[in-house]
Design an enzyme around this catalytic site. Structure first.
Site, PDB file in Angstrom:
ATOM      1  N   ASP A  71       0.998  -0.712   0.029  1.00 16.70           N
ATOM      2  CA  ASP A  71       0.031   0.139  -0.056  1.00 16.70           C
ATOM      3  C   ASP A  71       0.595   1.132   0.313  1.00 16.70           C
ATOM      4  O   ASP A  71       1.841   1.114   0.818  1.00 16.70           O
ATOM      5  CB  ASP A  71      -1.133   0.377   1.143  1.00 16.70           C
ATOM      6  CG  ASP A  71      -2.626   1.101   0.966  1.00 16.70           C
ATOM      7  OD1 ASP A  71      -1.669   2.313   0.472  1.00 16.70           O
ATOM      8  OD2 ASP A  71      -2.962   0.405   1.650  1.00 16.70           O
ATOM      9  N   SER A 112      -7.067   4.561  -1.050  1.00 15.99           N
ATOM     10  CA  SER A 112      -6.733   2.548  -0.703  1.00 15.99           C
ATOM     11  C   SER A 112      -8.649   1.827  -1.571  1.00 15.99           C
ATOM     12  O   SER A 112      -8.205   0.795  -1.942  1.00 15.99           O
ATOM     13  CB  SER A 112      -6.558   2.033   0.633  1.00 15.99           C
ATOM     14  OG  SER A 112      -4.766   2.528   0.327  1.00 15.99           O
ATOM     15  N   ASP A 284       2.039   2.929   3.286  1.00 16.52           N
ATOM     16  CA  ASP A 284       1.761   3.825   3.409  1.00 16.52           C
ATOM     17  C   ASP A 284       1.386   4.847   4.642  1.00 16.52           C
ATOM     18  O   ASP A 284       1.510   6.201   4.116  1.00 16.52           O
ATOM     19  CB  ASP A 284      -0.373   3.544   2.736  1.00 16.52           C
ATOM     20  CG  ASP A 284      -1.338   4.792   2.625  1.00 16.52           C
ATOM     21  OD1 ASP A 284      -1.013   5.568   1.637  1.00 16.52           O
ATOM     22  OD2 ASP A 284      -2.027   4.736   3.815  1.00 16.52           O
TER      23      ASP A 284
END
Ligand code: MG
Ligand code: ZN
Length: 394
Positions: A71, A112, A284
Site C-alpha cells: 500500500d 485505497s 502507506d
C-alpha cells in the site's frame, strides 16, 4: 531623457544577461541547490536475498495466483528498499515489469478503497467505495470468483482485516468507514484463510453482535494469538491478532512473512489451486507520517513476504506472483545512499497520496502478461485471463 532611458534598458539587459549567465554556468558545472535536506535511514534489519530461479515452464497451467500489494509503494519506496538492503530485494526476481495508472472514477488522486476495488474487481469506482461501482452496484472480486471456481482463497495483512485494501477483496459497501459491516462479509464460504488485525470489528461491536461464534459455525478455526497460528496447518483459519491494526515493524516481528508462508501452506492443500492477496499495509502509513525509517522498515518486511511467495512459486511451477501497489504515498524521492552501510536518504513531497503510476512486477507462468502500461483495472482482467475464468456477463 532618451539617454537615461537607454541607460536603464542597457543596465536591465546587463543584469538579466549576468543572471542568466550565472544560471547557465551553475547548470553546466553541475552545481545544484542542496538546501533541501532529507531523512537518512541506516538499516539494522537487512535480509539475505536467496536466489530465485526462473521457472522451467513459462507456459505451464496457472493454478495459483498470489497478489502482493504494497500500500503506497511507488518506485521510490521499492528503490529505498534496494538501497537499504545491499542493493537487492526478492522483488528483483519478479522481473516481468509494467506500470499501472491509479486514478479513480471521481478523483485523479485515488484512495485505497477505490484502488483496491479496481485491483480486486476490475471496476473504477469513487474514492471510499468498497467492492461496488460508482452507482453502488455490487462488483464481484477475483477472490470471490476464484472461490466460485473451486479454489481456496486467502487474505494476509498487517492492518485490521476490515481496512480498505483487504475489504475490497471480500466486502461490498459504499463506504470504507463501515468496518463493522465489512467484518460481516468475512463470515463467508468464499474465504478460507484470513490473517491480520481487526478483532474489535468482530467481537466488540457497537451492535453487540459477536461474529466469533458465527465464524466458528462457518468452520473457521479462530485464533487471536500469534503462537496459536503456528499450530494450525489446514482447514479454514481466521486469525485476528489485534483489536485494531498490527504494530509497526519491527515491534510486530516477522508476522507478515510468516503469515504469508502459513497461508500458502494451508491454501496449497486445495488441489484446485488458490488465490491469495498479501498486503504490506503500513508502507502507506509511513508515507502519510513522512517517516522514512518507518517506510524502509515496512518496505523490507514486505519484501520478505514477497520472498515467501516466490520460494513457493519457484518450487510449484504453477503459481503466478504479482507484486504491485494501489497508489504511491508521500511523493517520495531518493537522493543518496551508501550501499555498503545500507544507509539511504529519502525526501517526501507530501503527506498524502501522489498520482504517479506505480510499478508491477510479475513472476511465474503468465508473468509476461503484466508488462506494459495500463490502468489498475487491467490487473483484475489479467488475473481472470491467467486463471482462464470466463468474463462476467453484464
Ligand atoms: Mg491498505
Ligand atoms: Zn493512504
Amino acid at each position: 531623457m532618451n539617454l537615461s532611458k537607454l541607460f536603464l534598458v542597457l543596465s536591465l539587459l546587463l543584469i538579466l544577461n549576468f543572471s542568466f549567465g550565472q544560471e547557465t554556468k551553475k547548470y553546466l558545472q553541475g552545481e545544484y541547490n542542496k538546501e533541501v535536506t532529507g531523512q537518512v535511514y541506516t538499516s539494522p534489519h537487512q535480509h539475505k536475498v536467496d536466489q530465485i530461479q526462473a521457472i522451467a515452464h513459462p507456459n505451464a497451467e496457472i493454478r495459483n495466483v498470489i497478489l502482493l500489494i504494497g500500500d503506497g509503494m511507488g518506485l521510490a519506496q521499492v528503490f529505498a528498499g534496494f538501497s537499504a538492503n545491499n542493493d537487492e530485494l526478492y522483488i528483483q526476481y519478479a522481473n516481468q515489469t509494467g506500470f499501472q495508472k491509479t486514478k479513480s472514477k471521481n478523483k485523479y488522486k485515488t484512495d485505497s478503497a477505490a484502488a483496491g476495488t479496481a485491483l480486486a474487481c476490475g471496476t473504477k469506482t469513487n474514492n471510499g467505495a468498497i467492492g461496488v461501482d460508482s452507482d453502488g452496484n455490487l462488483v464481484p472480486s477475483i477472490l470471490e470468483i476464484a472461490s466460485e471456481n473451486g479454489k481456496a482463497t486467502g487474505v494476509v495483512v498487517t492492518c485490521a482485516i476490515t481496512h480498505a485494501t483487504p475489504a475490497a477483496f471480500v466486502a461490498h459497501t459504499g463506504s470504507r468507514k463501515n468496518t463493522a459491516d465489512i467484518a460481516k462479509f468475512f463470515v463467508s464460504d468464499k474465504i478460507d484463510v484470513f490473517i491480520g488485525g481487526g478483532l474489535d470489528d468482530f467481537s466488540q461491536r457497537a451492535d453487540n453482535d459477536d461474529l466469533i461464534p458465527e465464524l466458528q459455525e462457518k468452520g473457521f478455526q479462530v485464533v487471536t494469538k500469534t503462537e496459536e497460528l503456528h499450530t494450525i496447518n489446514d482447514g479454514k483459519l481466521a486469525a485476528l491478532l489485534k483489536p485494531g491494526h498490527l504494530e509497526k515493524y519491527p515491534e510486530r516481528g516477522d508476522i507478515l512473512p510468516q503469515s504469508t508462508a502459513k497461508a500458502i501452506d494451508i491454501l496449497s492443500k486445495d488441489k484446485d489451486g488458490f488465490f491469495l492477496m498479501v498486503e504490506g499495509s503500513q508502507i502507506d502509513w509511513a508515507g502519510h507520517d513522512m517517516d522514512f525509517t518507518y517506510l524502509v522498515e515496512e518496505m523490507l518486511d514486505f519484501d520478505r513476504a514477497v520472498g515467501a511467495a516466490l520460494k513457493f512459486a519457484e518450487k510449484d511451477g504453477h503459481t503466478l506472483v504479482i507484486i504491485t501497489a494501489d497508489h504511491e504515498t508521500g511523493g517520495l524521492s531518493i537522493h543518496d545512499a551508501n550501499l555498503a552501510e545500507g544507509s539511504v536518504e529519502g525526501r517526501f513531497s507530501t503527506d498524502n497520496h501522489s498520482t504517479i503510476m506505480v510499478p508491477v512486477f510479475a513472476y511465474g507462468p503468465g508473468a509476461e502478461l503484466f508488462t506494459g502500461i495500463y490502468e489498475n483495472t487491467a490487473i483484475f482482467q489479467k488475473m481472470m485471463e491467467s486463471f482462464k475464468f470466463a468474463k462476467e456477463k453484464k
